[in-house]
Every structure is written in structure tokens, then in C-alpha cells.
Design a protein around this motif. Structure first.
Motif: not given
Length: 240
Positions: A135, A137-139, A149, A152, A173, A231, A237, A239
Motif C-alpha cells: 500500500i 506504493a500509493d500512500k 511503486a 508495480n 499489494s 489490493a 486504500l 480504487t
């Protein structure tokens, strides 16, 4: 039919749960990592279908030697990695900063790239590659989040290369997963409560949650799922 499954970082946490899941279904599982004693203990505990192989995934020579001992692989799960900054003081200068970033990139990206490339020609048609992301990678989480990231992004290209042979490549993830070595007992009670509160399910994830998702991605029902980030974070998180 018995499949050959390789799980890097298979001695603890998510990797161990993944190995146990595939072994339970009768697959031949090879777990890798740097700690031989830990690997051998887990292999003995999980049964005859699990074999331990000491291999530092950041070392190209060790990875090549390991891959050379395998004829065919049906499932590759790249679990090796972690946040190497847990053990590092705040960088005092640019050299230390560079070392910190390189360490996380090596641990979380290079290990997956090297092992996948070493086994690429040994992946059986219709096989599966799963990479463990985060997670973060996005936060955002400094060099650790950036390394995930990058994983990915690399997976998108990987899926395109493996797809013509029917081999899928996806990233699973996780969010906060309890009962792993990731936080190394440094997570405060307040922080843990905050992470759980951020979920929609009201609980921490477990290694079994991640292992079950990977089991599905390696199944016949998931042959048309590739190039994706899946995820497993309890809604922390979302989507759309």
C-alpha cells in the motif's frame, strides 16, 4: 497435477503463509531466503513437499545458481523484501542517503527482477508470477514506497512479455498485515489502532489473507488476469 512453486522470502510472514498454502494443496514448494536455519525449520514444519534453498536474491550469481537447479516452475511468488530503513539511522549525508535508497530498491525491486529473469525460460506455459507490493506504493513511504511503486511499473512490462506464453504476472499489494516481521515489533499500540481504524473491515490483515489471494491468481480461474495490482488492505486504500 503437482506443480513446482518457488517462494522467495519464504521463511517468515507472508512468504511462509504462501508456502504453507501451496504445500497444503500438494504442490512441491521451494522456499528461498538468506537465513538457512529459519528456512530449514519452516521446511521441516510444513512437510516433505517443501524444500529450503539459501539464496540472497540481490546476488546475481546466487540467483543464477539457484535457477540452474530447477527444470520447470509453475508458480513464482516474489515475497523477498522489506523496509531496510527500519535498521538505518537518519542519513547524515548524501552518501548515506544514496545507500538507503539503493538498499530498498535492491531488496524490493532487484530481487524480484533477478529471480523472475533467471527463471523466465523455466516458467511453464500457463504459469503464474506474483510479486508482493505494498500500500506504501500509493500512500508514499520514502525509498520503500518508491521501490514498491517501481515494482508495480515493472510488472506491467513483465506481463506483456510473459503473456504470449499464457504466463500471468500480477502484484498483490497488502495493507497492514499483522503477525509478520515487517514492523519488527516497533509498531506502537497507537499506530496499530490507527492502521486498523483506516480499514473498512475493522481488523488487521493476516498473512493468510494475502496467501489466499495469491492462491487464486495461480488457479485456472485467473488465467485472464494479468498486469494488475490487487489490493489486500481491508479498504484502507480504495480504487474505482
Amino acid at each position: 497435477m503437482t506443480r513446482t512453486v518457488v517462494v522467495t522470502g519464504g521463511g517468515t510472514g507472508i512468504g511462509r503463509a504462501v508456502a504453507a498454502c501451496f504445500a497444503h494443496h500438494g504442490d512441491a514448494v521451494v522456499i528461498t531466503g538468506r537465513r538457512g536455519e529459519t528456512l530449514r525449520s519452516v521446511a521441516a514444519e510444513l512437510g516433505q513437499g517443501v524444500r529450503a534453498s539459501v539464496c540472497d536474491g540481490t546476488d546475481p550469481d546466487q540467483v543464477a545458481e539457484f535457477a540452474g537447479g530447477l527444470e520447470s516452475v509453475d508458480v513464482l511468488v516474489n515475497c523477498a523484501g522489506g523496509n531496510t530503513d527500519w535498521d538505518r539511522p537518519e542519513p547524515a549525508d548524501l552518501r548515506a542517503l544514496a545507500a538507503s535508497w539503493r538498499a530498498n530498491l535492491e531488496a524490493n525491486l532487484t530481487t524480484a527482477v533477478l529471480m523472475t529473469e533467471a527463471l523466465r525460460d523455466r516458467l511453464a506455459p500457463g504459469g503464474t508470477v506474483v510479486n508482493i507490493g505494498s500500500i506504501a506504493a500509493d500512500k508514499g513511504a520514502g525509498s520503500y514506497g518508491a521501490s514498491k511503486a517501481a515494482l508495480n511499473s515493472w510488472n506491467v512490462e513483465l506481463a506483456g512479455r510473459l503473456g504470449p506464453r499464457g504466463v500471468t504476472a500480477n502484484v498483490v499489494s497488502p495493507g497492514y498485515i499483522a503477525d509478520t516481521e515487517f514492523f519488527r515489533d516497533r509498531l506502537s499500540e497507537q499506530r496499530e489502532k490507527a492502521l486498523v481504524a483506516a480499514t473498512s473491515t475493522g481488523r488487521a490483515g493476516t498473512p493468510a489473507d494475502v496467501a489466499g489471494t495469491i492462491e487464486f491468481l495461480a488457479s485456472g480461474a485467473a488465467r485472464h488476469i494479468t498486469g494488475q495490482v490487487i489490493a489486500v488492505n481491508g479498504g484502507a486504500l480504495t480504487t474505482r
